[in-house]
Design a protein around this motif. Structure first.
Motif, PDB file in Angstrom:
ATOM      1  N   MET A 144      24.027  19.275 -30.718  1.00  0.00           N
ATOM      2  CA  MET A 144      24.442  19.107 -29.324  1.00  0.00           C
ATOM      3  C   MET A 144      23.430  19.540 -28.646  1.00  0.00           C
ATOM      4  O   MET A 144      22.833  20.780 -28.716  1.00  0.00           O
ATOM      5  N   ASN A 145      22.794  18.788 -27.383  1.00  0.00           N
ATOM      6  CA  ASN A 145      21.786  19.123 -26.409  1.00  0.00           C
ATOM      7  C   ASN A 145      22.350  19.556 -25.049  1.00  0.00           C
ATOM      8  O   ASN A 145      22.448  18.404 -24.303  1.00  0.00           O
ATOM      9  N   LYS A 146      22.837  20.536 -24.865  1.00  0.00           N
ATOM     10  CA  LYS A 146      23.382  20.920 -23.449  1.00  0.00           C
ATOM     11  C   LYS A 146      22.749  22.017 -22.918  1.00  0.00           C
ATOM     12  O   LYS A 146      22.772  22.981 -23.365  1.00  0.00           O
ATOM     13  N   THR A 147      22.412  21.923 -21.471  1.00  0.00           N
ATOM     14  CA  THR A 147      21.878  23.245 -20.965  1.00  0.00           C
ATOM     15  C   THR A 147      22.617  23.391 -19.555  1.00  0.00           C
ATOM     16  O   THR A 147      22.937  22.341 -18.809  1.00  0.00           O
ATOM     17  N   VAL A 148      22.983  24.628 -19.199  1.00  0.00           N
ATOM     18  CA  VAL A 148      23.499  24.897 -17.966  1.00  0.00           C
ATOM     19  C   VAL A 148      22.555  25.904 -17.204  1.00  0.00           C
ATOM     20  O   VAL A 148      22.370  26.995 -17.876  1.00  0.00           O
ATOM     21  N   LEU A 149      22.166  25.721 -16.045  1.00  0.00           N
ATOM     22  CA  LEU A 149      21.228  26.895 -15.313  1.00  0.00           C
ATOM     23  C   LEU A 149      21.579  26.928 -13.981  1.00  0.00           C
ATOM     24  O   LEU A 149      22.267  26.092 -13.223  1.00  0.00           O
ATOM     25  N   MET A 150      21.302  28.040 -13.426  1.00  0.00           N
ATOM     26  CA  MET A 150      21.772  28.500 -12.105  1.00  0.00           C
ATOM     27  C   MET A 150      20.443  29.258 -11.483  1.00  0.00           C
ATOM     28  O   MET A 150      19.947  29.978 -12.203  1.00  0.00           O
ATOM     29  N   GLY A 151      19.889  28.703 -10.380  1.00  0.00           N
ATOM     30  CA  GLY A 151      18.724  29.018  -9.807  1.00  0.00           C
ATOM     31  C   GLY A 151      18.328  28.686  -8.561  1.00  0.00           C
ATOM     32  O   GLY A 151      19.055  27.846  -7.766  1.00  0.00           O
ATOM     33  N   ARG A 152      17.311  29.004  -7.757  1.00  0.00           N
ATOM     34  CA  ARG A 152      16.858  28.361  -6.590  1.00  0.00           C
ATOM     35  C   ARG A 152      15.450  27.765  -6.905  1.00  0.00           C
ATOM     36  O   ARG A 152      14.785  27.919  -7.703  1.00  0.00           O
ATOM     37  N   LEU A 153      15.501  26.539  -5.958  1.00  0.00           N
ATOM     38  CA  LEU A 153      14.519  25.487  -5.987  1.00  0.00           C
ATOM     39  C   LEU A 153      13.167  26.413  -5.563  1.00  0.00           C
ATOM     40  O   LEU A 153      13.300  26.934  -4.486  1.00  0.00           O
ATOM     41  N   THR A 154      12.152  25.933  -6.281  1.00  0.00           N
ATOM     42  CA  THR A 154      10.798  26.514  -5.706  1.00  0.00           C
ATOM     43  C   THR A 154      10.287  25.852  -4.470  1.00  0.00           C
ATOM     44  O   THR A 154       9.357  26.702  -3.857  1.00  0.00           O
ATOM     45  N   LYS A 155      10.371  24.554  -4.281  1.00  0.00           N
ATOM     46  CA  LYS A 155       9.862  23.929  -3.269  1.00  0.00           C
ATOM     47  C   LYS A 155      10.896  22.589  -3.302  1.00  0.00           C
ATOM     48  O   LYS A 155      11.503  22.536  -4.128  1.00  0.00           O
ATOM     49  N   ASP A 156      10.799  21.699  -2.183  1.00  0.00           N
ATOM     50  CA  ASP A 156      11.452  20.518  -2.191  1.00  0.00           C
ATOM     51  C   ASP A 156      11.352  19.625  -3.233  1.00  0.00           C
ATOM     52  O   ASP A 156      10.198  19.670  -3.764  1.00  0.00           O
ATOM     53  N   PRO A 157      11.980  18.815  -3.524  1.00  0.00           N
ATOM     54  CA  PRO A 157      12.016  17.978  -4.960  1.00  0.00           C
ATOM     55  C   PRO A 157      11.050  17.117  -4.576  1.00  0.00           C
ATOM     56  O   PRO A 157      10.667  16.613  -3.385  1.00  0.00           O
ATOM     57  N   ASP A 158      10.112  16.763  -5.561  1.00  0.00           N
ATOM     58  CA  ASP A 158       9.213  15.533  -5.547  1.00  0.00           C
ATOM     59  C   ASP A 158       9.776  14.280  -5.902  1.00  0.00           C
ATOM     60  O   ASP A 158      10.150  14.128  -7.016  1.00  0.00           O
ATOM     61  N   VAL A 159       9.805  13.314  -4.772  1.00  0.00           N
ATOM     62  CA  VAL A 159      10.484  12.095  -5.302  1.00  0.00           C
ATOM     63  C   VAL A 159       9.650  10.887  -5.393  1.00  0.00           C
ATOM     64  O   VAL A 159       8.856  10.685  -4.554  1.00  0.00           O
ATOM     65  N   TYR A 165      19.868  16.159  -0.488  1.00  0.00           N
ATOM     66  CA  TYR A 165      20.306  17.442  -0.234  1.00  0.00           C
ATOM     67  C   TYR A 165      19.882  18.789  -0.799  1.00  0.00           C
ATOM     68  O   TYR A 165      20.152  19.626  -0.234  1.00  0.00           O
ATOM     69  N   LEU A 166      18.738  18.507  -1.511  1.00  0.00           N
ATOM     70  CA  LEU A 166      18.432  19.806  -2.209  1.00  0.00           C
ATOM     71  C   LEU A 166      16.913  19.864  -1.454  1.00  0.00           C
ATOM     72  O   LEU A 166      16.149  19.334  -1.054  1.00  0.00           O
ATOM     73  N   LYS A 167      17.005  21.355  -1.239  1.00  0.00           N
ATOM     74  CA  LYS A 167      15.689  21.726  -0.284  1.00  0.00           C
ATOM     75  C   LYS A 167      15.286  23.207  -0.862  1.00  0.00           C
ATOM     76  O   LYS A 167      16.054  23.813  -1.745  1.00  0.00           O
ATOM     77  N   LYS A 168      13.964  23.440  -0.700  1.00  0.00           N
ATOM     78  CA  LYS A 168      13.431  24.746  -1.235  1.00  0.00           C
ATOM     79  C   LYS A 168      14.109  26.004  -0.700  1.00  0.00           C
ATOM     80  O   LYS A 168      14.948  26.111   0.477  1.00  0.00           O
ATOM     81  N   GLY A 169      14.226  26.960  -1.897  1.00  0.00           N
ATOM     82  CA  GLY A 169      15.370  28.058  -1.616  1.00  0.00           C
ATOM     83  C   GLY A 169      16.714  27.997  -1.930  1.00  0.00           C
ATOM     84  O   GLY A 169      17.201  28.958  -2.035  1.00  0.00           O
ATOM     85  N   MET A 170      17.271  26.724  -2.138  1.00  0.00           N
ATOM     86  CA  MET A 170      18.547  26.558  -2.207  1.00  0.00           C
ATOM     87  C   MET A 170      19.100  26.924  -3.583  1.00  0.00           C
ATOM     88  O   MET A 170      18.482  26.773  -4.662  1.00  0.00           O
ATOM     89  N   LYS A 171      20.287  27.533  -3.883  1.00  0.00           N
ATOM     90  CA  LYS A 171      20.811  27.863  -5.062  1.00  0.00           C
ATOM     91  C   LYS A 171      21.433  26.873  -5.561  1.00  0.00           C
ATOM     92  O   LYS A 171      22.651  26.272  -5.001  1.00  0.00           O
TER      93      LYS A 171
END
Length: 138
Positions: A1-16, A65-71
Motif C-alpha cells: 500500500m502506498n499512502k502518505t499523510v502529511l501536515m505542514g506549511r506551504l513554503t511558497k504559493d503553488p506553481d500552477v 485556495y492555498l497560499k504561502k504559510g498556510m497550514k
C-alpha cells in the motif's frame, strides 16, 4: 500500500501550469515544510521539505485556495521518477501526488461563530447544550 499523510506549511504559493492538448489539466506543485518530531532532549530537530503535486480539480483547488504559510494536511501517494538533465546527468525525483487537501487553521481575518470560538483559558470550544438534537446518531 502506498499512502502518505502529511501536515505542514506551504513554503511558497503553488506553481500552477496547465497541460497542453484538447483537455488542459491543471498541475499545481508546491512544497510543504513538515516539522520532525522533537527529540528526547526537547531540541528542535528541524523540518523536511516535501515536494507535492496536485492534478485536475485538486490542482485548481490548490491554485485558488492555498497560499504561502498556510497550514494544510494532505493525503496522497509517493511517486518516484527520473529524467535526463540538459547536462546529461540523470535526475531522480520523489513527489507526493495529492489525493486530498484539508485546512488545518481558519483563514486569517475569518471570525468563527461565537458558540464555536475556543475559550481563552483551556483552548476547548464551547459546545451548546442542545447539540444532541442535531447529531445524526445516538
Amino acid at each position: 500500500m502506498n499512502k502518505t499523510v502529511l501536515m505542514g506549511r506551504l513554503t511558497k504559493d503553488p506553481d500552477v501550469r496547465y497541460s497542453q492538448g484538447q483537455e488542459a489539466t491543471c498541475i499545481a506543485r508546491y512544497t510543504l515544510a513538515v516539522d520532525r518530531m522533537k527529540t528526547k532532549n526537547n531540541q528542535d530537530p528541524g523540518a523536511d521539505f516535501i515536494s507535492c503535486v496536485a492534478f485536475g480539480k485538486r490542482g485548481e483547488f490548490a491554485e485558488k485556495y492555498l497560499k504561502k504559510g498556510m497550514k494544510v494536511a494532505i493525503t496522497g501517494r509517493i511517486q518516484t521518477g527520473s529524467y535526463d538533465a540538459k547536462d546529461g546527468h540523470k535526475v531522480y525525483t520523489t513527489d507526493v501526488v495529492v489525493e486530498e487537501h484539508e485546512f488545518c487553521e481558519k483563514r486569517e481575518g475569518a471570525a468563527a461563530p461565537a458558540e464555536t470560538q475556543p475559550t481563552a483559558d483551556d483552548g476547548f470550544m464551547n459546545i451548546p447544550d442542545d447539540i444532541q438534537e442535531e447529531l445524526p446518531f445516538n
